[in-house]
Design a protein around this motif. Structure first.
Motif, mmCIF file in Angstrom:
data_model
loop_
_atom_site.group_PDB
_atom_site.id
_atom_site.type_symbol
_atom_site.label_atom_id
_atom_site.label_comp_id
_atom_site.label_asym_id
_atom_site.label_seq_id
_atom_site.Cartn_x
_atom_site.Cartn_y
_atom_site.Cartn_z
ATOM 1 N N THR A 142 13.204 9.015 4.135
ATOM 2 C CA THR A 142 12.164 10.021 3.906
ATOM 3 C C THR A 142 11.787 9.998 2.433
ATOM 4 O O THR A 142 12.625 10.271 1.579
ATOM 5 N N PRO A 143 10.530 9.632 2.124
ATOM 6 C CA PRO A 143 10.096 9.617 0.730
ATOM 7 C C PRO A 143 9.678 11.016 0.263
ATOM 8 O O PRO A 143 8.802 11.635 0.853
ATOM 9 N N GLY A 144 10.365 11.516 -0.756
ATOM 10 C CA GLY A 144 10.019 12.812 -1.331
ATOM 11 C C GLY A 144 10.061 13.932 -0.309
ATOM 12 O O GLY A 144 10.970 14.013 0.506
ATOM 13 N N LYS A 145 9.048 14.771 -0.338
ATOM 14 C CA LYS A 145 8.979 15.907 0.581
ATOM 15 C C LYS A 145 8.049 15.610 1.750
ATOM 16 O O LYS A 145 7.541 16.532 2.399
ATOM 17 N N GLY A 165 0.809 -1.213 0.000
ATOM 18 C CA GLY A 165 0.000 0.000 0.000
ATOM 19 C C GLY A 165 0.840 1.259 0.000
ATOM 20 O O GLY A 165 1.813 1.372 -0.742
ATOM 21 N N HIS A 166 0.476 2.214 0.855
ATOM 22 C CA HIS A 166 1.202 3.482 0.947
ATOM 23 C C HIS A 166 2.605 3.300 1.492
ATOM 24 O O HIS A 166 3.432 4.204 1.384
ATOM 25 N N TYR A 167 2.867 2.169 2.087
ATOM 26 C CA TYR A 167 4.174 1.919 2.700
ATOM 27 C C TYR A 167 4.984 0.900 1.912
ATOM 28 O O TYR A 167 5.693 0.086 2.473
ATOM 29 N N THR A 168 4.875 0.961 0.599
ATOM 30 C CA THR A 168 5.693 0.109 -0.260
ATOM 31 C C THR A 168 7.036 0.787 -0.472
ATOM 32 O O THR A 168 7.099 1.945 -0.893
ATOM 33 N N MET A 169 8.094 0.079 -0.160
ATOM 34 C CA MET A 169 9.451 0.598 -0.355
ATOM 35 C C MET A 169 10.012 -0.061 -1.621
ATOM 36 O O MET A 169 10.080 -1.284 -1.693
ATOM 37 N N PRO A 170 10.393 0.730 -2.608
ATOM 38 C CA PRO A 170 10.937 0.143 -3.839
ATOM 39 C C PRO A 170 12.340 -0.425 -3.591
ATOM 40 O O PRO A 170 12.971 -0.138 -2.576
ATOM 41 N N SER A 171 12.816 -1.221 -4.519
ATOM 42 C CA SER A 171 14.199 -1.704 -4.443
ATOM 43 C C SER A 171 15.131 -0.507 -4.497
ATOM 44 O O SER A 171 14.849 0.473 -5.190
ATOM 45 N N PHE A 172 16.240 -0.575 -3.753
ATOM 46 C CA PHE A 172 17.203 0.518 -3.748
ATOM 47 C C PHE A 172 18.579 0.006 -3.379
ATOM 48 O O PHE A 172 18.746 -1.153 -2.995
#
Length: 158
Positions: A141-144, A83-90
């Motif tokens: 921190t995702p984005g702003k 959902g809103h807390y999906t962390m992409p590969s990095f």
């Protein structure tokens, strides 16, 4: 949230302080830490100064640690969450390996950034390696967004 995360880092530092130093020839090096790991990533969100962090789930994840030289590694994390807390590969491109003993090392990450779907994520990382197990603490921190996502990873070498 920051108090909670500072407490975790302090506990890691205390654990290391009780380990006796040994001959540098026996210290854990990047080649020993390198490998494929699997485990869990527990995510929590900082909800503001007067509120407790909100746990948003525990997810299976895989991490690949690659030695770049004797004292540093690159950490590649497979995406996790929902959902809103999906962390992409990095990827964390530079992480120093400071051997403490023949079985333990501190993983000293530098601040990192990655972009996914036009969103710039910024983060920091600290960790510890002990006998084929890795504990990582990431603050992302995702984005702003006005909040920090804390990710505590507990990983075992495959």
């Amino acid at each position: 949230m920051r108090k909670f995360l500072v407490s975790i880092v302090a506990m890691l530092a205390m654990a290391v302080s009780f380990v006796s130093c040994s001959n540098e020839d026996n210290d854990v090096t990047a080649d020993i830490v390198a490998g494929n790991y699997e485990g869990t990533a527990t995510m929590s969100v900082d909800m503001g100064e007067d509120k407790e962090p909100q746990n948003v789930g525990e997810y299976a994840t895989n991490v690949t640690i690659t030695a770049t030289n004797e004292n540093s590694v690159k950490i590649s994390v497979e995406g996790f969450g929902s959902g809103h807390y999906t962390m992409p590969s990095f990827e964390i491109p530079i992480c120093r390996v400071d051997g403490v003993s023949e079985k333990m090392a501190l993983l000293q990450g530098v601040d990192f950034e990655f972009t996914n779907s036009g969103v710039v994520y910024s983060g920091s990382m600290q960790g510890i390696y002990t006998n084929g197990e890795v504990q990582l603490l990431l603050l992302i921190t995702p984005g702003k967004m006005p909040f920090v996502i804390g990710v505590n990873m507990s990983l075992n070498k495959k």
